[in-house]
Scaffold this active site. Structure first.
Site, PDB file in Angstrom:
ATOM      1  N   ARG A 121       0.812  -1.214   0.000  1.00  0.00           N
ATOM      2  CA  ARG A 121       0.000   0.000   0.000  1.00  0.00           C
ATOM      3  C   ARG A 121       0.848   1.268   0.000  1.00  0.00           C
ATOM      4  O   ARG A 121       0.386   2.324  -0.372  1.00  0.00           O
ATOM      5  CB  ARG A 121      -0.941  -0.015   1.212  1.00  0.00           C
ATOM      6  CG  ARG A 121      -2.102  -0.973   0.995  1.00  0.00           C
ATOM      7  CD  ARG A 121      -2.942  -1.071   2.209  1.00  0.00           C
ATOM      8  NE  ARG A 121      -2.149  -1.513   3.347  1.00  0.00           N
ATOM      9  CZ  ARG A 121      -2.620  -1.751   4.561  1.00  0.00           C
ATOM     10  NH1 ARG A 121      -3.885  -1.584   4.818  1.00  0.00           N
ATOM     11  NH2 ARG A 121      -1.836  -2.161   5.534  1.00  0.00           N
TER      12      ARG A 121
ATOM     13  N   LYS B  72       3.375 -19.762   5.462  1.00  0.00           N
ATOM     14  CA  LYS B  72       2.774 -20.277   6.667  1.00  0.00           C
ATOM     15  C   LYS B  72       2.555 -19.122   7.648  1.00  0.00           C
ATOM     16  O   LYS B  72       3.288 -18.146   7.566  1.00  0.00           O
ATOM     17  CB  LYS B  72       3.642 -21.371   7.309  1.00  0.00           C
ATOM     18  CG  LYS B  72       4.940 -20.821   7.930  1.00  0.00           C
ATOM     19  CD  LYS B  72       5.301 -21.458   9.230  1.00  0.00           C
ATOM     20  CE  LYS B  72       4.751 -20.745  10.433  1.00  0.00           C
ATOM     21  NZ  LYS B  72       5.692 -20.053  11.296  1.00  0.00           N
TER      22      LYS B  72
ATOM     23  N   HIS C 190       9.303 -23.184   5.166  1.00  0.00           N
ATOM     24  CA  HIS C 190      10.689 -22.982   4.711  1.00  0.00           C
ATOM     25  C   HIS C 190      11.645 -24.044   5.249  1.00  0.00           C
ATOM     26  O   HIS C 190      12.729 -24.232   4.709  1.00  0.00           O
ATOM     27  CB  HIS C 190      11.176 -21.558   5.006  1.00  0.00           C
ATOM     28  CG  HIS C 190      11.561 -21.300   6.424  1.00  0.00           C
ATOM     29  ND1 HIS C 190      10.656 -21.000   7.396  1.00  0.00           N
ATOM     30  CD2 HIS C 190      12.771 -21.301   7.031  1.00  0.00           C
ATOM     31  CE1 HIS C 190      11.280 -20.821   8.542  1.00  0.00           C
ATOM     32  NE2 HIS C 190      12.572 -21.001   8.349  1.00  0.00           N
TER      33      HIS C 190
ATOM     34  N   LYS D  61      15.486 -26.261   3.707  1.00  0.00           N
ATOM     35  CA  LYS D  61      16.811 -26.297   4.340  1.00  0.00           C
ATOM     36  C   LYS D  61      17.581 -27.495   3.816  1.00  0.00           C
ATOM     37  O   LYS D  61      17.021 -28.584   3.662  1.00  0.00           O
ATOM     38  CB  LYS D  61      16.677 -26.386   5.869  1.00  0.00           C
ATOM     39  CG  LYS D  61      16.169 -25.091   6.502  1.00  0.00           C
ATOM     40  CD  LYS D  61      16.210 -25.171   8.006  1.00  0.00           C
ATOM     41  CE  LYS D  61      15.474 -24.008   8.637  1.00  0.00           C
ATOM     42  NZ  LYS D  61      16.269 -22.804   8.825  1.00  0.00           N
TER      43      LYS D  61
ATOM     44  N   GLU E  37      15.597 -21.978  19.795  1.00  0.00           N
ATOM     45  CA  GLU E  37      16.034 -20.669  19.304  1.00  0.00           C
ATOM     46  C   GLU E  37      16.533 -19.857  20.486  1.00  0.00           C
ATOM     47  O   GLU E  37      15.969 -19.960  21.575  1.00  0.00           O
ATOM     48  CB  GLU E  37      14.865 -19.931  18.657  1.00  0.00           C
ATOM     49  CG  GLU E  37      14.294 -20.670  17.468  1.00  0.00           C
ATOM     50  CD  GLU E  37      13.128 -19.916  16.861  1.00  0.00           C
ATOM     51  OE1 GLU E  37      13.344 -19.214  15.869  1.00  0.00           O
ATOM     52  OE2 GLU E  37      12.013 -20.021  17.399  1.00  0.00           O
TER      53      GLU E  37
ATOM     54  N   ASP F  82       2.975 -21.768  15.957  1.00  0.00           N
ATOM     55  CA  ASP F  82       4.013 -21.115  15.160  1.00  0.00           C
ATOM     56  C   ASP F  82       5.076 -22.103  14.661  1.00  0.00           C
ATOM     57  O   ASP F  82       5.609 -21.948  13.568  1.00  0.00           O
ATOM     58  CB  ASP F  82       4.678 -20.017  16.018  1.00  0.00           C
ATOM     59  CG  ASP F  82       5.726 -19.225  15.260  1.00  0.00           C
ATOM     60  OD1 ASP F  82       5.406 -18.742  14.161  1.00  0.00           O
ATOM     61  OD2 ASP F  82       6.870 -19.095  15.757  1.00  0.00           O
TER      62      ASP F  82
ATOM     63  N   HIS G 226       6.771 -26.637  11.154  1.00  0.00           N
ATOM     64  CA  HIS G 226       8.162 -27.086  11.025  1.00  0.00           C
ATOM     65  C   HIS G 226       8.419 -28.434  11.710  1.00  0.00           C
ATOM     66  O   HIS G 226       9.001 -29.343  11.119  1.00  0.00           O
ATOM     67  CB  HIS G 226       9.125 -26.051  11.598  1.00  0.00           C
ATOM     68  CG  HIS G 226       8.947 -24.672  11.024  1.00  0.00           C
ATOM     69  ND1 HIS G 226       8.566 -24.453   9.728  1.00  0.00           N
ATOM     70  CD2 HIS G 226       9.102 -23.440  11.571  1.00  0.00           C
ATOM     71  CE1 HIS G 226       8.505 -23.139   9.496  1.00  0.00           C
ATOM     72  NE2 HIS G 226       8.814 -22.513  10.616  1.00  0.00           N
TER      73      HIS G 226
END
Ligand code: BG6
Length: 487
Positions: free
Chosen positions: A50, A149, A179, A183, A217, A236, A241
């Protein structure tokens, strides 16, 4: 130097062209593919959002994005050649009066020229954008759509998206990205399992004691706290994953690596996942939030402090899952993922059974272990028992045969998006999720969310940056006389 097979000329239109995903992943990935000579000269990359902006400003935005992603690698003279591919159209694609003519003028619509619409926007507007594309006649020819996703936030919303997008694009033109499937080490899972005859005879309940999948992580939720609080670790990370990794580890050998062959086997695994009921949720799952802690000696706030309010959203989850089929009967799959863990490490551990009889007396362990390091330090280690050299008694040690990627391959590690974007252009669907996969994964996750509510499973805590999740996650394995693998 790796060899790349060029793809045919294409146009890619990125909705959310100035957003976070475009900046961090998509634009740098396309630049790298171009720099390696994979993208033909008459291809176009068109950003849409936008914000009022012209081509020049979009090119400057893309330059910064690519420089940030690859600080050592960007040559200004090369960039000048690349930026000619970049264009920008300012529009709100969800508005009924949106003018599609400016975009259409930029595109070459031909039967054999891939036209990719990448929806790097909130899933809430996937359907309105696709409907608008349909109304503008842009779902014609070799057009295809890429959905980031998460596809939805539960089974009902995922179905609504799949229906709505499916009304405009045929299933074979819909690329649902996870994704992790792009990998290198994740793709190597299939090669490891199916290009080596060593493993398959052992890949079942007779030889395998249990399997662990960890995606840890070290960073927190940062500026994504708004999105994250409506999601949590289960939605998430696990829904996509971790379950995708589980599928690749547990699936039956597909007939080929083409199109649906792999996807059909993955769906069977998801459908065989045993639902976790309220009765079992307290014992077989752990949910937790990070409390304040420290990263590299620096104090960091807890999740609730970052959010600034109360929340029942988990930043860590551990699950003991079961796959109800012949191959995996009574083999637990322990999954865990969390933000602000001790460090960033993702690995899959295949723990083989102990030898049935020990002729060496008491030794610590007589079982083999295959550790697949997904990231960082990508590689595969197969732990074997060996005799420690020297006299003075027979001492047995567990040591790895170590196949490190870094030691064996001197190529730059391509980001997962590089591979996946080129697969979309080539029309190769094998690393993308089919509608049934996404829905089966949501069904299982929805069941667990309901079980958490019904059983009121407590929200545990762990210290940010200092612990690999809460102590309860360790106890969950201890109860089975097992431990999480620590390198
Ligand atoms: C994303 C999640 O899909 O994957 C993020 O939304 C997470 O929360 C990220 O940080 C992890 O990806 P990677 O490639 O850094 O392991």
């Amino acid at each position: 130097m790796a060899e790349f097979i060029p793809v045919g000329s294409f146009d890619i239109v990125i909705f959310g062209g100035t957003g976070d995903l475009a900046r961090r992943k998509l634009l740098p990935a396309l630049y790298h593919r171009w720099a390696d000579g994979q993208i033909p000269e008459d291809s176009r990359i068109i950003g849409i959002s936008r914000s009022e902006m012209d081509d020049k400003a979009f090119r400057a935005f893309a330059f910064e994005a690519c420089e940030e992603a690859t600080p050592d690698n960007l040559s200004k003279s090369e960039w000048k050649k690349f930026e000619k591919h970049l264009h920008y159209v300012a529009m709100d694609a969800t508005k009924p009066d949106a003018d599609w003519e400016e975009l259409k003028k930029l595109l070459t619509i031909q039967e054999d020229r891939p036209l990719v619409f990448y929806l790097a926007v909130t899933p809430k507007i996937y359907v309105p954008i696709c409907e608008a594309l349909g109304n503008a006649g842009l779902n014609a020819g070799a057009s295809r759509v890429v959905l980031e996703k998460p596809v939805g936030t539960d089974l009902a919303s995922a179905r609504a998206i799949n229906e709505g997008v499916g009304a405009v694009f045929a299933e074979e033109c819909i690329y649902r990205i996870d994704h992790y499937l792009g990998k290198e080490t994740v793709q190597n899972l299939m090669v490891l399992r199916f290009a080596n005859s060593l493993f398959e005879p052992l890949w079942n309940r007779t030889a395998i004691d249990h399997i662990q999948i960890t995606v840890a992580e070290h960073y927190g939720v940062g500026d994504r706290v708004g999105y994250y609080d409506g999601s949590g670790a289960l939605r998430d990370m696990v829904q996509n994953h971790l379950l995708q990794l589980l599928c690749l580890i547990a699936m039956e050998p597909p007939n080929s690596i083409d199109g649906d062959a792999i996807r059909i086997e993955k769906i069977k695994v998801l459908e065989a996942l045993r639902p976790i009921t309220a009765e079992k949720a307290g014992r077989n799952t752990v949910r937790a939030q990070y409390a304040k802690g420290a990263v590299q000696g620096e104090a960091v706030p807890g999740y609730l402090e970052e959010l600034g309010e109360k929340s029942g959203t988990e930043t860590f989850v551990a699950i003991k899952a079961a796959i109800d089929n012949w191959r995996w009967a009574r083999v637990p799959f322990y999954l865990r993922t969390g933000k602000r863990m001790k460090d960033r490490h993702s690995e899959i551990v295949v723990q083989f059974r102990e030898t049935p009889h020990s002729m060496f007396g008491r030794v610590e362990s007589q079982s083999n272990r295959l550790v697949i390091n997904v990231q960082p330090d990508e590689g595969v280690r197969l732990y074997l028992q060996i005799k420690e050299p020297g006299p003075g008694g027979l001492r047995i040690k567990s040591l790895p045969l170590n196949l490190s990627y870094a030691d064996n391959f001197l190529v730059r590690y391509p980001d997962a998006y590089e591979r996946l974007l080129m697969d979309v252009v080539r029309g190769n669907l094998s690393l993308f999720m089919r509608r049934e996969e996404v829905e089966a994964a949501w069904k299982w996750v929805d069941g667990l969310l309901e079980a958490w509510d019904e059983a009121d499973v407590p929200m545990e805590t762990y210290q940010a940056g200092l612990e690999d999740g809460p102590v309860e996650a360790r106890l969950m394995l201890r109860r089975d006389d097992r431990d999480w693998w620590e390198a």
